[in-house]
Design a protein around this motif. Structure first.
Motif, PDB file in Angstrom:
ATOM      1  N   PRO A 155       0.600  -1.352   0.045  1.00 53.49           N
ATOM      2  CA  PRO A 155       0.012   0.083  -0.392  1.00 53.49           C
ATOM      3  C   PRO A 155       0.728   1.450  -0.400  1.00 53.49           C
ATOM      4  O   PRO A 155       0.189   2.405  -0.235  1.00 53.49           O
ATOM      5  N   ASP A 156       1.752   0.944   0.669  1.00 54.61           N
ATOM      6  CA  ASP A 156       2.804   2.505   0.435  1.00 54.61           C
ATOM      7  C   ASP A 156       3.824   2.679  -1.028  1.00 54.61           C
ATOM      8  O   ASP A 156       3.824   3.939  -1.301  1.00 54.61           O
ATOM      9  N   TYR A 157       3.574   1.705  -1.272  1.00 53.82           N
ATOM     10  CA  TYR A 157       3.902   2.412  -2.946  1.00 53.82           C
ATOM     11  C   TYR A 157       2.941   2.752  -3.730  1.00 53.82           C
ATOM     12  O   TYR A 157       3.370   3.825  -4.621  1.00 53.82           O
ATOM     13  N   ARG A 215      -1.773  -5.616   7.154  1.00 51.99           N
ATOM     14  CA  ARG A 215      -2.023  -5.605   8.583  1.00 51.99           C
ATOM     15  C   ARG A 215      -0.881  -6.746   8.450  1.00 51.99           C
ATOM     16  O   ARG A 215      -0.181  -6.235   8.804  1.00 51.99           O
ATOM     17  N   LEU A 216      -1.368  -7.511   7.827  1.00 54.11           N
ATOM     18  CA  LEU A 216      -0.103  -8.538   7.203  1.00 54.11           C
ATOM     19  C   LEU A 216       0.802  -7.885   6.694  1.00 54.11           C
ATOM     20  O   LEU A 216       2.417  -8.267   7.228  1.00 54.11           O
ATOM     21  N   SER A 217       1.229  -7.321   5.659  1.00 54.26           N
ATOM     22  CA  SER A 217       2.340  -6.813   4.707  1.00 54.26           C
ATOM     23  C   SER A 217       3.299  -5.475   5.947  1.00 54.26           C
ATOM     24  O   SER A 217       4.337  -5.597   6.980  1.00 54.26           O
ATOM     25  N   ASP A 218       2.372  -5.001   7.174  1.00 50.73           N
ATOM     26  CA  ASP A 218       2.946  -4.302   7.821  1.00 50.73           C
ATOM     27  C   ASP A 218       3.598  -4.371   9.353  1.00 50.73           C
ATOM     28  O   ASP A 218       4.825  -3.979   9.692  1.00 50.73           O
ATOM     29  N   ILE A 231       1.805   4.279   9.616  1.00 49.12           N
ATOM     30  CA  ILE A 231       0.969   5.061  11.175  1.00 49.12           C
ATOM     31  C   ILE A 231      -0.234   5.489  11.136  1.00 49.12           C
ATOM     32  O   ILE A 231      -1.051   4.772  11.927  1.00 49.12           O
ATOM     33  N   LEU A 232      -1.322   6.077   9.775  1.00 51.06           N
ATOM     34  CA  LEU A 232      -2.498   6.419   9.705  1.00 51.06           C
ATOM     35  C   LEU A 232      -3.308   4.807   9.503  1.00 51.06           C
ATOM     36  O   LEU A 232      -3.621   4.938   9.798  1.00 51.06           O
ATOM     37  N   ARG A 233      -2.549   3.628   8.857  1.00 52.31           N
ATOM     38  CA  ARG A 233      -3.052   2.639   8.884  1.00 52.31           C
ATOM     39  C   ARG A 233      -3.357   2.193   9.993  1.00 52.31           C
ATOM     40  O   ARG A 233      -4.218   1.243  10.544  1.00 52.31           O
ATOM     41  N   ASN A 234      -2.370   1.854  11.135  1.00 52.90           N
ATOM     42  CA  ASN A 234      -2.767   1.458  12.400  1.00 52.90           C
ATOM     43  C   ASN A 234      -2.814   2.694  13.696  1.00 52.90           C
ATOM     44  O   ASN A 234      -2.971   1.963  14.566  1.00 52.90           O
TER      45      ASN A 234
END
Length: 235
Positions: A155-157, A215-218, A231-234
């Protein structure tokens, strides 16, 4: 074709490692989980809370096999999201293992003349070709698979590309991914290959699946990467 077959690849050493991870060195717990495996079966054992954390914490010469770790990781993030279908988890684990092979994510099958790096190219081929044959089914499924792979694990990409070049946002991937799986479920060959119900489930829950993969990626694949979006996703 990607099939829900990861659980079928697990063998005795995998389950011995599962018991080791769950028992955390406690002999009585080890005996309890050995009985649990015999009495309840492997699926129930693989669903035990704390197993993913236990596998991540294992410090021994034995390490989780790729099928074991991938299935447990996918299964547990989906359970945390309220998605309880083990067949869907099995399919998505197979997807991660398959797409983890170099370059496989860009092809509808391991050996194919075409490579797809943009969803719009898959959509264009679906519009241009007679998609009633097996290739048509694979194209439809790949639209769902690639959307989930890219937007779920990277998602960051997606966010960086959107910032730099005005690329599409995550809801764009959600919509195309959902359409891909829905179209795949409707294909005349989907029932024959035993994947229609899996595609229907993936289409119905696509945004939730993508968020679970985020979440798995993070937390598992890129735990040491920090970005504003993460940071916002979590929060």
């Amino acid at each position: 074709m990607i099939l829900a077959n990861v659980r079928g690849r697990l063998r005795g050493p995998d389950f011995r490692l599962v018991i080791l991870a769950l028992s955390r060195g406690d002999a009585r717990q080890r005996a309890r989980y050995e009985r649990f495996l015999v009495e309840q079966g492997p699926d129930r054992l693989l669903d035990e809370p704390g197993l993913l954390e236990g596998l991540l914490a294992v410090r021994s010469l034995a390490v989780p096999s790729p099928p074991l770790f991938t299935y447990v990781a996918v299964r547990h993030v989906l359970l945390a999201a309220g998605i309880v279908d083990p067949e869907l988890a099995d399919y998505l684990a197979a997807l991660l293992l398959e797409f983890g092979d170099h370059g496989r994510h860009a092809k509808i099958r391991p050996v194919d003349d075409e490579s797809y790096h943009y969803l719009v190219d898959i959509v264009a081929d679906l519009a241009d070709e007679d998609d009633s044959d097996e290739r048509g089914l694979l194209l439809r499924a790949h639209l769902g698979n690639y959307s989930l792979w890219l937007a779920g694990l990277f998602p960051d990409y997606i966010a960086a590309r959107r910032t730099r070049a005005g690329g599409p946002d995550l809801p764009y991937y959600d919509e195309l991914g959902r359409q891909g799986y829905r179209l795949a479920a409707e294909h005349r060959l989907a029932e024959r290959f035993g994947v229609a119900s899996i595609y229907r489930a993936a289409a119905a829950r696509f945004p939730a699946l993508r968020q679970a993969f985020n979440r798995l990626s993070d937390r598992v694949f890129f735990p040491d990467v920090t970005t504003p979006e993460k940071i916002l996703r979590n929060m």
